[in-house]
Design a protein around this motif. Structure first.
Motif, PDB file in Angstrom:
ATOM      1  N   ASP A 108       8.599  -7.729  -6.398  1.00 61.27           N
ATOM      2  CA  ASP A 108       7.405  -8.177  -5.683  1.00 61.27           C
ATOM      3  C   ASP A 108       6.344  -7.094  -5.858  1.00 61.27           C
ATOM      4  OD1 ASP A 108       5.550  -9.222  -3.910  1.00 61.27           O
ATOM      5  OD2 ASP A 108       6.663  -8.623  -2.106  1.00 61.27           O
ATOM      6  N   ARG A 109       5.352  -7.367  -6.691  1.00 63.53           N
ATOM      7  CA  ARG A 109       4.307  -6.382  -6.986  1.00 63.53           C
ATOM      8  C   ARG A 109       2.997  -6.848  -6.353  1.00 63.53           C
ATOM      9  NH1 ARG A 109       4.636  -6.762 -11.902  1.00 63.53           N
ATOM     10  NH2 ARG A 109       6.068  -5.043 -12.342  1.00 63.53           N
ATOM     11  N   PHE A 110       2.337  -5.949  -5.626  1.00 64.74           N
ATOM     12  CA  PHE A 110       1.105  -6.324  -4.941  1.00 64.74           C
ATOM     13  C   PHE A 110       0.245  -5.081  -4.710  1.00 64.74           C
ATOM     14  CE2 PHE A 110       4.502  -5.547  -1.998  1.00 64.74           C
ATOM     15  CZ  PHE A 110       3.957  -4.759  -1.011  1.00 64.74           C
ATOM     16  N   THR A 111      -0.998  -5.315  -4.308  1.00 68.55           N
ATOM     17  CA  THR A 111      -1.959  -4.232  -4.106  1.00 68.55           C
ATOM     18  C   THR A 111      -2.443  -4.232  -2.662  1.00 68.55           C
ATOM     19  OG1 THR A 111      -2.706  -4.365  -6.410  1.00 68.55           O
ATOM     20  CG2 THR A 111      -4.182  -3.299  -4.842  1.00 68.55           C
ATOM     21  N   VAL A 112      -2.503  -3.035  -2.085  1.00 64.81           N
ATOM     22  CA  VAL A 112      -3.058  -2.842  -0.749  1.00 64.81           C
ATOM     23  C   VAL A 112      -4.353  -2.044  -0.902  1.00 64.81           C
ATOM     24  CG1 VAL A 112      -2.663  -1.908   1.563  1.00 64.81           C
ATOM     25  CG2 VAL A 112      -0.737  -2.835   0.240  1.00 64.81           C
ATOM     26  N   ARG A 113      -5.410  -2.461  -0.237  1.00 63.80           N
ATOM     27  CA  ARG A 113      -6.711  -1.800  -0.365  1.00 63.80           C
ATOM     28  C   ARG A 113      -6.974  -0.916   0.849  1.00 63.80           C
ATOM     29  NH1 ARG A 113     -10.823  -5.134  -0.102  1.00 63.80           N
ATOM     30  NH2 ARG A 113     -12.194  -4.211  -1.666  1.00 63.80           N
ATOM     31  N   TYR A 114      -7.504   0.278   0.584  1.00 68.59           N
ATOM     32  CA  TYR A 114      -7.759   1.271   1.632  1.00 68.59           C
ATOM     33  C   TYR A 114      -9.202   1.753   1.555  1.00 68.59           C
ATOM     34  CZ  TYR A 114      -2.786   1.768   2.652  1.00 68.59           C
ATOM     35  OH  TYR A 114      -1.492   1.538   3.046  1.00 68.59           O
ATOM     36  N   PRO A 115      -9.740   2.235   2.684  1.00 63.53           N
ATOM     37  CA  PRO A 115     -11.100   2.797   2.650  1.00 63.53           C
ATOM     38  C   PRO A 115     -11.205   4.008   1.741  1.00 63.53           C
ATOM     39  CG  PRO A 115     -10.405   2.362   4.913  1.00 63.53           C
ATOM     40  CD  PRO A 115      -9.201   2.179   4.051  1.00 63.53           C
ATOM     41  N   ASP A 116     -10.132   4.827   1.723  1.00 62.91           N
ATOM     42  CA  ASP A 116     -10.153   6.035   0.903  1.00 62.91           C
ATOM     43  C   ASP A 116      -8.735   6.587   0.795  1.00 62.91           C
ATOM     44  OD1 ASP A 116      -9.652   7.407   3.370  1.00 62.91           O
ATOM     45  OD2 ASP A 116     -11.803   7.550   3.715  1.00 62.91           O
ATOM     46  N   LEU A 117      -8.578   7.659   0.034  1.00 59.65           N
ATOM     47  CA  LEU A 117      -7.270   8.283  -0.174  1.00 59.65           C
ATOM     48  C   LEU A 117      -6.648   8.748   1.142  1.00 59.65           C
ATOM     49  CD1 LEU A 117      -5.064   9.594  -1.961  1.00 59.65           C
ATOM     50  CD2 LEU A 117      -6.569  11.574  -2.194  1.00 59.65           C
ATOM     51  N   PHE A 118      -7.450   9.218   2.066  1.00 57.05           N
ATOM     52  CA  PHE A 118      -6.925   9.773   3.318  1.00 57.05           C
ATOM     53  C   PHE A 118      -6.288   8.685   4.188  1.00 57.05           C
ATOM     54  CE2 PHE A 118     -10.562  12.224   1.787  1.00 57.05           C
ATOM     55  CZ  PHE A 118      -9.930  13.444   1.557  1.00 57.05           C
ATOM     56  N   ALA A 119      -6.824   7.477   4.144  1.00 53.54           N
ATOM     57  CA  ALA A 119      -6.228   6.359   4.882  1.00 53.54           C
ATOM     58  C   ALA A 119      -4.878   5.986   4.283  1.00 53.54           C
ATOM     59  CB  ALA A 119      -7.170   5.158   4.871  1.00 53.54           C
ATOM     60  N   LEU A 120      -4.767   6.015   2.964  1.00 50.57           N
ATOM     61  CA  LEU A 120      -3.487   5.756   2.302  1.00 50.57           C
ATOM     62  C   LEU A 120      -2.452   6.799   2.716  1.00 50.57           C
ATOM     63  CD1 LEU A 120      -1.513   4.606   0.205  1.00 50.57           C
ATOM     64  CD2 LEU A 120      -2.779   5.878  -1.558  1.00 50.57           C
ATOM     65  N   ILE A 121      -2.839   8.051   2.711  1.00 53.58           N
ATOM     66  CA  ILE A 121      -1.903   9.121   3.079  1.00 53.58           C
ATOM     67  C   ILE A 121      -1.456   8.979   4.531  1.00 53.58           C
ATOM     68  CG2 ILE A 121      -1.699  11.618   3.418  1.00 53.58           C
ATOM     69  CD1 ILE A 121      -3.451  11.959   0.917  1.00 53.58           C
ATOM     70  N   ARG A 122      -2.360   8.566   5.420  1.00 53.96           N
ATOM     71  CA  ARG A 122      -1.967   8.365   6.821  1.00 53.96           C
ATOM     72  C   ARG A 122      -0.886   7.296   6.943  1.00 53.96           C
ATOM     73  NH1 ARG A 122      -7.557   9.184   7.863  1.00 53.96           N
ATOM     74  NH2 ARG A 122      -7.954   6.929   7.823  1.00 53.96           N
ATOM     75  N   ASP A 123      -1.032   6.219   6.197  1.00 51.80           N
ATOM     76  CA  ASP A 123      -0.013   5.164   6.239  1.00 51.80           C
ATOM     77  C   ASP A 123       1.320   5.652   5.681  1.00 51.80           C
ATOM     78  OD1 ASP A 123      -1.446   3.239   7.515  1.00 51.80           O
ATOM     79  OD2 ASP A 123      -1.533   1.833   5.834  1.00 51.80           O
ATOM     80  N   LEU A 124       1.276   6.392   4.587  1.00 49.66           N
ATOM     81  CA  LEU A 124       2.514   6.900   4.003  1.00 49.66           C
ATOM     82  C   LEU A 124       3.229   7.844   4.971  1.00 49.66           C
ATOM     83  CD1 LEU A 124       1.358   7.594   0.327  1.00 49.66           C
ATOM     84  CD2 LEU A 124       2.729   5.673   1.167  1.00 49.66           C
ATOM     85  N   ARG A 125       2.473   8.658   5.692  1.00 44.59           N
ATOM     86  CA  ARG A 125       3.085   9.547   6.688  1.00 44.59           C
ATOM     87  C   ARG A 125       3.685   8.745   7.842  1.00 44.59           C
ATOM     88  NH1 ARG A 125      -1.651  14.229   6.845  1.00 44.59           N
ATOM     89  NH2 ARG A 125      -0.845  15.456   5.073  1.00 44.59           N
ATOM     90  N   ALA A 126       2.993   7.683   8.272  1.00 43.75           N
ATOM     91  CA  ALA A 126       3.505   6.866   9.369  1.00 43.75           C
ATOM     92  C   ALA A 126       4.772   6.107   8.966  1.00 43.75           C
ATOM     93  CB  ALA A 126       2.432   5.888   9.826  1.00 43.75           C
ATOM     94  N   MET A 127       4.928   5.818   7.685  1.00 46.17           N
ATOM     95  CA  MET A 127       6.142   5.172   7.185  1.00 46.17           C
ATOM     96  C   MET A 127       7.276   6.175   6.964  1.00 46.17           C
ATOM     97  SD  MET A 127       4.664   2.736   4.160  1.00 46.17           S
ATOM     98  CE  MET A 127       2.993   2.120   4.236  1.00 46.17           C
ATOM     99  N   GLY A 128       6.953   7.463   6.900  1.00 45.57           N
ATOM    100  CA  GLY A 128       7.949   8.462   6.524  1.00 45.57           C
ATOM    101  C   GLY A 128       8.193   8.477   5.034  1.00 45.57           C
ATOM    102  N   GLU A 129       7.182   8.109   4.242  1.00 48.08           N
ATOM    103  CA  GLU A 129       7.347   7.960   2.798  1.00 48.08           C
ATOM    104  C   GLU A 129       6.595   9.032   2.003  1.00 48.08           C
ATOM    105  OE1 GLU A 129       9.295   5.953   1.222  1.00 48.08           O
ATOM    106  OE2 GLU A 129       9.938   4.651   2.855  1.00 48.08           O
ATOM    107  N   THR A 130       6.462  10.220   2.565  1.00 46.57           N
ATOM    108  CA  THR A 130       5.795  11.292   1.830  1.00 46.57           C
ATOM    109  C   THR A 130       6.822  12.142   1.082  1.00 46.57           C
ATOM    110  OG1 THR A 130       5.772  12.532   3.914  1.00 46.57           O
ATOM    111  CG2 THR A 130       3.744  11.408   3.290  1.00 46.57           C
ATOM    112  N   ASN A 131       6.334  13.099   0.338  1.00 44.71           N
ATOM    113  CA  ASN A 131       7.127  13.855  -0.639  1.00 44.71           C
ATOM    114  C   ASN A 131       8.333  14.582  -0.016  1.00 44.71           C
ATOM    115  OD1 ASN A 131       7.999  15.281  -2.850  1.00 44.71           O
ATOM    116  ND2 ASN A 131       6.181  16.563  -3.032  1.00 44.71           N
TER     117      ASN A 131
END
Length: 299
Positions: A199-222
């Motif tokens: 399942d391949r799809f695209t999520v749109r964000y206001p900027d890079l910082f909003a994307l990083i906030r979501d990744l941190r909230a998911m626990g999906e950072t490095n």
């Protein structure tokens, strides 16, 4: 670049389990603000179960975040056929799939689900083998993990920005499995009737910082194994500028690609369908298709 650390007693250590556990703990209070990927995976799993007309009295959820699957099943057509969903693993076990023995007896579960967790396994075949061992004969496994195209834009701009600002770069986005190899992997572990879909799809964000906030909230950072050199403000600013320059839409929002690989397989049982033996067909393919068969010798 960070490279896997070899282990004398097991598979290479690609991910740091303690770092991953810390990320999950930190993400827990904020997870509901960015749970849409897990909800999407859970909805797909629930739809798959709704199409299978059988009961699963003993169901186990091994997902890193266990809430979305239970919620999706509760409002699906499978709600009355799936027993109480057990979540027997600790956060340490969920952080490192396959690294610890599952707290399940052999052949004890009718259904085991693992959503968006297995891409953190240092030994993915080993984690799947544990799941297969815990399933009853004719028990079902449903799993999802992030595929190779996930965050491809972020991977590229972070690498380029760090090279530009520092003259060298570390890996910042995890290596993800090729989703099209999923069915073959399940078959190699010994699952019957394996299925894999991407399942391949695209999520749109206001900027890079909003994307990083979501990744941190998911626990999906490095959480790659080994020392991680912190990113500087200049590197992050450069990456944000590159992201906007390369990928921004007309309205200024940036796309982030995600791939969710869906896997399903059954513990073998004598009642399951089996392929016919080679040479056992009673009708020629040419006859079935209504065409003339050529043997390669005719002019």
């Amino acid at each position: 670049m960070t490279s896997p650390t070899p282990s004398s007693s097991g598979p290479p250590q690609i991910f740091d389990a303690r770092r991953r556990q810390a990320r999950l703990s930190r993400a827990t209070p904020r997870f509901r603000s960015a749970d849409f990927l897990h909800a999407r995976a859970a909805d797909n799993a629930a739809e798959s179960l709704a199409a299978i007309l059988r009961d699963f009295p003993v169901a186990v959820d091994l997902s890193a975040h266990s809430g979305p699957f239970a919620e999706a099943v509760s409002i699906s057509d499978a709600a009355t056929r799936v027993g109480p969903i057990l979540t027997p693993t600790t956060q340490a076990q969920r952080a490192a799939p396959g690294a610890h023995a599952l707290p399940l007896g052999d052949e004890s579960a009718d259904l085991i689900v693992s959503l968006l967790s297995l891409h953190w396994a240092n030994d993915l075949p080993g984690a799947l083998a544990q799941i297969k061992r815990a399933l009853k004969p004719d028990g079902l496994f449903i799993g999802t993990l992030f595929g190779a195209g996930t965050l491809k834009e972020l991977r590229g701009v972070l690498t380029e920005a760090e090279l530009s600002e520092r003259g060298g770069a570390q890996a910042r986005v995890s290596p993800f499995a090729d989703g099209y190899d999923g069915a073959a992997l399940l078959q190699r572990i010994g699952f019957a009737l394996p299925v894999s879909d991407v399942d391949r799809f695209t999520v749109r964000y206001p900027d890079l910082f909003a994307l990083i906030r979501d990744l941190r909230a998911m626990g999906e950072t490095n959480v790659l194994h080994g020392p991680i050199r912190p990113l500087t403000r200049s590197v992050v600013a450069k990456a944000a500028a590159l992201y906007a320059e390369r990928y921004a839409d007309a309205d200024g929002r940036i796309p982030a690609t995600f791939e969710i690989v869906h896997l399903a397989g059954w513990k073998p049982h004598e009642s399951q369908q089996k392929p016919l033996e080679r040479g056992s067909a009673k009708t020629r393919l040419a006859d079935a298709l209504g065409v003339r068969e050529h043997n390669g010798l005719e002019p």
